[in-house]
Write an enzyme that holds these catalytic residues in place. Structure first.
Site, PDB file in Angstrom:
ATOM      1  CG  HIS A 184      -3.963  -1.763  -1.023  1.00  0.00           C
ATOM      2  ND1 HIS A 184      -5.034  -2.617  -1.129  1.00  0.00           N
ATOM      3  CD2 HIS A 184      -4.262  -0.915  -0.009  1.00  0.00           C
ATOM      4  CE1 HIS A 184      -5.941  -2.311  -0.217  1.00  0.00           C
ATOM      5  NE2 HIS A 184      -5.497  -1.267   0.475  1.00  0.00           N
ATOM      6  CB  SER A 207       3.865   0.578   8.411  1.00  0.00           C
ATOM      7  OG  SER A 207       3.032  -0.433   8.934  1.00  0.00           O
ATOM      8  CB  SER A 230      -0.882   0.011   1.254  1.00  0.00           C
ATOM      9  OG  SER A 230      -1.317   1.336   1.515  1.00  0.00           O
ATOM     10  CG  MET A 258      -8.483   6.758   3.504  1.00  0.00           C
ATOM     11  SD  MET A 258      -7.452   6.885   4.975  1.00  0.00           S
ATOM     12  CE  MET A 258      -6.484   5.384   4.829  1.00  0.00           C
ATOM     13  N   GLY A 287      -8.337   3.731   8.188  1.00  0.00           N
ATOM     14  CA  GLY A 287      -8.063   5.150   8.425  1.00  0.00           C
ATOM     15  C   GLY A 287      -6.582   5.466   8.461  1.00  0.00           C
ATOM     16  CG  ASP A 338      -5.848  -3.233   3.870  1.00  0.00           C
ATOM     17  OD1 ASP A 338      -4.676  -2.991   4.233  1.00  0.00           O
ATOM     18  OD2 ASP A 338      -6.600  -2.365   3.368  1.00  0.00           O
ATOM     19  N   GLY A 339      -4.182  -4.657   6.748  1.00  0.00           N
ATOM     20  CA  GLY A 339      -3.981  -3.944   8.003  1.00  0.00           C
ATOM     21  C   GLY A 339      -3.113  -4.690   8.993  1.00  0.00           C
ATOM     22  N   GLY A 340      -2.016  -4.067   9.379  1.00  0.00           N
ATOM     23  CA  GLY A 340      -1.170  -4.641  10.427  1.00  0.00           C
ATOM     24  C   GLY A 340      -0.386  -5.873  10.022  1.00  0.00           C
ATOM     25  CG  ASP A 378      -5.036   2.224   1.634  1.00  0.00           C
ATOM     26  OD1 ASP A 378      -5.947   1.377   1.592  1.00  0.00           O
ATOM     27  OD2 ASP A 378      -3.873   1.956   1.999  1.00  0.00           O
ATOM     28  CG  HIS A 423      -9.197  -0.179   0.688  1.00  0.00           C
ATOM     29  ND1 HIS A 423      -8.497  -0.399   1.853  1.00  0.00           N
ATOM     30  CD2 HIS A 423     -10.515  -0.296   1.017  1.00  0.00           C
ATOM     31  CE1 HIS A 423      -9.356  -0.643   2.837  1.00  0.00           C
ATOM     32  NE2 HIS A 423     -10.586  -0.563   2.352  1.00  0.00           N
ATOM     33  CG  MET A 429     -11.193   2.708   3.351  1.00  0.00           C
ATOM     34  SD  MET A 429      -9.553   2.823   4.090  1.00  0.00           S
ATOM     35  CE  MET A 429      -8.549   2.981   2.639  1.00  0.00           C
ATOM     36  CG  MET A 485     -11.055  -3.458   6.250  1.00  0.00           C
ATOM     37  SD  MET A 485      -9.630  -2.982   5.253  1.00  0.00           S
ATOM     38  CE  MET A 485      -8.692  -1.978   6.410  1.00  0.00           C
TER      39      MET A 485
HETATM   40  C1  DX5 Z   1      -5.925   1.264   6.405  1.00  0.00           C
HETATM   41  C2  DX5 Z   1      -5.597   0.975   4.954  1.00  0.00           C
HETATM   42  C3  DX5 Z   1      -4.509  -0.019   4.832  1.00  0.00           C
HETATM   43  C4  DX5 Z   1      -3.184   0.501   5.354  1.00  0.00           C
HETATM   44  C5  DX5 Z   1      -2.333  -0.643   5.816  1.00  0.00           C
HETATM   45  O1  DX5 Z   1      -6.991   2.109   6.473  1.00  0.00           O
HETATM   46  O2  DX5 Z   1      -6.721   0.464   4.285  1.00  0.00           O
HETATM   47  O3  DX5 Z   1      -4.376  -0.457   3.487  1.00  0.00           O
HETATM   48  O4  DX5 Z   1      -2.490   1.222   4.361  1.00  0.00           O
HETATM   49  O5  DX5 Z   1      -1.247  -0.151   6.528  1.00  0.00           O
HETATM   50  P1  DX5 Z   1      -0.332  -1.130   7.418  1.00  0.00           P
HETATM   51  O6  DX5 Z   1       0.103  -2.243   6.524  1.00  0.00           O
HETATM   52  O7  DX5 Z   1       0.786  -0.259   7.851  1.00  0.00           O
HETATM   53  O8  DX5 Z   1      -1.200  -1.606   8.538  1.00  0.00           O
HETATM   54 ZN    ZN Z   2      -6.293  -0.513   2.307  1.00  0.00          ZN
END
Ligand code: DX5
Ligand code: ZN
Length: 226
Positions: free
Chosen positions: A35, A200, A10, A39, A144, A177-179, A37, A68, A70, A139
């Site tokens: 990816h 990250s 991402s 928002m 966010g 997706d996430g963490g 994001d 993605h 959001m 998710m």
């Molecule tokens: C969160 C996004 C994710 C985010 C993931 O709202 O949808 O795609 O970029 O970031 P990491 O991989 O750092 O959790």
């Molecule tokens: Zn995402």
């Protein structure tokens, strides 16, 4: 497990002043998709990026662009993100009352459609439209921001989805997706995911993009060999 799990970095954590370079780096390092994001400051509190970034990424890569959204009422925006070069358009089931109609519109243009589930949304929210989509995004953080802690409950949802998809003989990818980190990615794979997103864990000061992607791929390869 047969197919290799795909990596979708991402660019939310990328250095956007060097977007082209960063995209090429992940491409060289074997990423399957980029990816992006999006928002809107309403579905999630912050505003991130829109169609100009998708167009810019499209100009520098032929990799799949995994969008993605959001955003609230994503039906108002799916068209422009396809025009901008998006290949997979992912919308949140919580953000629209007509996910089925969006799926039809996206597929009618030869693109792929994904449905995303927030951590608090059960798998049953999309069970009825599962045969009409190409991907489900589970998710594993509240959307966010990047760099949040992985929510363990996501793994049970991936397992449930894997069962539904296999029992139904469906061709639907499961994306987490996430963490996601090198420790978490193999657990997603074992639960039945096909694609993992990472921001990250890919774009950080600890190591190069190439080194980070290699670490993720090696961690995944260990479980794929089992
Ligand atoms: C969160 C996004 C994710 C985010 C993931 O709202 O949808 O795609 O970029 O970031 P990491 O991989 O750092 O959790
Ligand atoms: Zn995402």
């Amino acid at each position: 497990m047969s197919d290799a799990v795909k990596l979708a970095p991402s660019i939310l954590s990328a250095d956007l002043s060097r977007l082209g370079e960063q995209v090429r780096e992940v491409e060289m390092a074997g990423a399957a998709a980029i990816h992006i994001d999006v928002m809107d400051g309403r579905f999630v509190p912050v505003i991130s990026m829109g169609t100009p970034i998708v167009e810019a990424a499209r100009r520098v890569t032929s990799l799949t662009l995994d969008i993605h959204l959001m955003v609230v009422e994503p039906e108002r925006h799916v068209g422009v993100f396809m025009d901008a070069g998006g290949d997979i358009i992912n919308v949140h089931v919580e953000a629209t009352v007509h996910p089925g109609r969006i799926a039809q519109e996206v597929r009618s243009r030869g693109k792929r459609v994904g449905i995303c589930l927030n951590p608090g949304t059960p798998v049953s929210a999309l069970e009825e439209i599962l045969p009409e989509v190409d991907q489900v995004m589970v998710m594993s953080v509240n959307p966010g921001w990047s760099d949040q802690r992985f929510i363990e409950g996501a793994l049970g949802k991936v397992e449930s989805l894997r069962r539904l998809i296999d029992e139904g003989g469906l061709r639907v990818e499961i994306e987490v997706d996430g963490g996601v980190t090198p420790e978490i990615a193999p657990r997603c794979a074992l639960a039945g995911a096909n694609v993992v997103v990472a921001a990250s864990a890919v774009f950080n000061d600890r190591a190069s993009v190439g080194e980070n992607l290699t670490e993720l791929r090696e961690a995944l390869a260990r479980v794929e060999r089992v």
